[in-house]
Design a protein around this motif. Sequence first.
Motif, short mmCIF file in Angstrom:
data_model
loop_
_atom_site.label_atom_id
_atom_site.label_comp_id
_atom_site.label_asym_id
_atom_site.label_seq_id
_atom_site.Cartn_x
_atom_site.Cartn_y
_atom_site.Cartn_z
N GLN A 64 19.97 -25.83 -24.65
CA GLN A 64 20.96 -25.68 -25.71
C GLN A 64 22.34 -26.04 -25.17
N PRO A 65 23.20 -26.63 -26.00
CA PRO A 65 24.62 -26.74 -25.66
C PRO A 65 25.31 -25.42 -26.01
N VAL A 66 26.48 -25.21 -25.46
CA VAL A 66 27.23 -24.00 -25.80
C VAL A 66 27.50 -23.96 -27.31
N SER A 67 27.76 -25.12 -27.90
CA SER A 67 28.05 -25.17 -29.34
C SER A 67 26.90 -24.65 -30.19
N GLY A 68 25.68 -24.67 -29.65
CA GLY A 68 24.53 -24.19 -30.40
C GLY A 68 24.38 -22.69 -30.39
N MET A 69 25.16 -22.00 -29.54
CA MET A 69 25.02 -20.55 -29.41
C MET A 69 26.31 -19.79 -29.71
N ILE A 70 27.45 -20.47 -29.59
CA ILE A 70 28.73 -19.77 -29.55
C ILE A 70 29.11 -19.10 -30.87
N ASP A 71 28.57 -19.54 -31.99
CA ASP A 71 28.90 -18.88 -33.27
C ASP A 71 28.28 -17.49 -33.37
N VAL A 72 27.19 -17.27 -32.63
CA VAL A 72 26.50 -15.99 -32.69
C VAL A 72 26.76 -15.16 -31.44
N PHE A 73 26.81 -15.83 -30.29
CA PHE A 73 26.97 -15.13 -29.01
C PHE A 73 28.14 -15.72 -28.22
N ASP A 74 28.74 -14.89 -27.36
CA ASP A 74 29.51 -15.43 -26.26
C ASP A 74 28.51 -16.03 -25.28
N CYS A 75 28.98 -16.85 -24.34
CA CYS A 75 28.08 -17.52 -23.40
C CYS A 75 28.47 -17.20 -21.96
N ALA A 76 27.53 -16.61 -21.21
CA ALA A 76 27.72 -16.36 -19.78
C ALA A 76 27.00 -17.47 -19.02
N ILE A 77 27.77 -18.33 -18.38
CA ILE A 77 27.21 -19.47 -17.67
C ILE A 77 26.91 -19.08 -16.23
N ASN A 78 25.66 -19.21 -15.81
CA ASN A 78 25.21 -18.91 -14.45
C ASN A 78 25.49 -17.47 -14.02
N PRO A 79 25.08 -16.47 -14.80
CA PRO A 79 25.23 -15.09 -14.33
C PRO A 79 24.20 -14.79 -13.24
N THR A 80 24.62 -14.84 -12.00
CA THR A 80 23.76 -14.55 -10.84
C THR A 80 24.51 -13.55 -9.96
N GLN A 81 24.04 -13.37 -8.74
CA GLN A 81 24.73 -12.48 -7.80
C GLN A 81 26.07 -13.08 -7.36
N PHE A 82 26.31 -14.35 -7.73
CA PHE A 82 27.59 -15.00 -7.40
C PHE A 82 28.30 -15.39 -8.70
N PRO A 83 28.94 -14.44 -9.36
CA PRO A 83 29.58 -14.74 -10.64
C PRO A 83 30.66 -15.82 -10.55
N ALA A 84 31.26 -16.00 -9.36
CA ALA A 84 32.29 -17.02 -9.20
C ALA A 84 31.73 -18.43 -9.34
N ALA A 85 30.40 -18.59 -9.27
CA ALA A 85 29.77 -19.90 -9.42
C ALA A 85 29.48 -20.21 -10.88
N GLY A 86 30.00 -19.41 -11.79
CA GLY A 86 29.81 -19.63 -13.21
C GLY A 86 31.07 -19.29 -13.98
N TYR A 96 32.53 -17.37 -18.04
CA TYR A 96 32.25 -16.65 -19.29
C TYR A 96 33.05 -17.31 -20.41
N ILE A 97 32.36 -17.65 -21.52
CA ILE A 97 33.00 -18.39 -22.60
C ILE A 97 32.90 -17.62 -23.91
N SER A 98 34.03 -17.35 -24.51
CA SER A 98 34.07 -16.79 -25.86
C SER A 98 34.26 -17.93 -26.86
N LYS A 99 34.11 -17.64 -28.14
CA LYS A 99 34.29 -18.67 -29.16
C LYS A 99 35.70 -19.24 -29.12
N GLU A 100 36.69 -18.36 -28.95
CA GLU A 100 38.08 -18.81 -28.89
C GLU A 100 38.30 -19.72 -27.69
N MET A 101 37.73 -19.33 -26.54
CA MET A 101 37.86 -20.16 -25.34
C MET A 101 37.19 -21.51 -25.55
N PHE A 102 36.03 -21.51 -26.17
CA PHE A 102 35.30 -22.76 -26.36
C PHE A 102 36.08 -23.71 -27.27
#
Length: 440
Positions: free
Chosen positions: A398-420, A422-428
């Motif tokens: 999915q692209p972020v555009s396919g999810m952002i209307d319903v959810f915020d998007c956490a990109i690469n949530p792993t033990q290293f959060p700095a490698a990803g 967090y995107i809200s609709k306003e940010m997108f």
Amino acid sequence: MATTLMGIRDVFSVKDSKDLIVVGRVQGIIKEGAAVYLTNCGEDDATQFLTVVKTIEKGPSQPVTEAGDCMVALRLENGSVFKIKKGTVLFSRDATMGEVLQVYTSTLGDVFVAKQNLEISEQDFALCSIADCAEIWRLFVWFRKKVTTETDEEQKKVDRERLNKLCAQLCKKIMEAEEIYCVFSKVTGEPHMVSKTVNRGDGTFMCTPPQITIGTKRYAEVLGKQLSPEKYEMRKIEAGEDKKGIYNFLGSTFYLNGACEVAVQSDQTVIDARMLVAPPDYSQVPPQNVPVTNPGLMRWMLLIGQMGKPETEDAQTIYKLYYKFMSMELVKARLLVPMQKEGEMEEPDAEGKTVLKKDMKIKFPTMGGKGDKPAVRMYTDWKRLRMVYGEEWGGMVQPVSGMIDVFDCAINPTQFPAAGCYISKEMFEEMQKNATGEST
């Protein structure tokens, strides 16, 4: 007695003998019968070999019992037992490691740069280590910039051809090595990337291709003492039993993380990623079978993650530039959403699209968002997804555009959060404007 040091510039065998004749410029005094040590500073083990000077000549048929601060030819007892080559250093017991390293460097420069002008034989290449090749390259760049600054186009063409040959040999040695070491960022958990931001002078900026830094064990030991232990570590990369470890590591760093170059022990010795590992070719692979990768997005997320909070004006300028590039990549990225399904899915069509059955049940994980809206977990590639989810989990593209209307998007949530990120609709929405130049 003065310290004895000599960088070996040439080596000759002795018929029917294990002795060797070595030629070089001696510093201090060398005497017939003296016990001396030999070492190859460019080798990881850098073992020392003890031998005896059997004869000394200051010229053809000019034997002497001692010599100082001049060119000499020495016959070394059982010299062929040790790997003596151009750049090997001969020294007395009282020499310091700093003095030995200085002679090693200057000898490589004298032989391969000043004398041979980078015209290196296959025999010499075979004896050179990774460190030797990298140091010769660095010295040649320095020599051309500082000593022979005026070169015509024909000489520049020759230089390029010889540097390309040296680069190819260095690449071969890296890929055939049993191990290399790489600078890792403890913040992102990935190889640390370096990109320089250049002011073009017209109010715009450009970034140099991001590069990682690798080297040998000895280089890692020296550099490791200079790096902040809170931010960096030197990590060993092994070839492994299948001899693919270094290849796979570099391929992942280039074509998942987005690194474009490799600096080998010096920022003067830089190899294009494609010289080491060719880009994957998916031209004959059906779209639905092409693995999801986003190296363009990853490179900017990793560079931003390494920075932390930009405190200075320069850091803020760099951050804004990285953020703009990240925005351009994120708005077009195809990402993986972890998914578990109940029932069988229809086979994807030629474009990789699947129509879900009416009674199909799909489960994908969400997490608490920063506001009232939950966040869906999305990953740039299978490597990042598998850091969190096992083989029982699949992935929905999915692209972020396919999810952002319903959810915020956490990109690469792993033990290293700095490698990803967090995107809200306003940010997108702001990123979409930023990507098209509508916002600064």
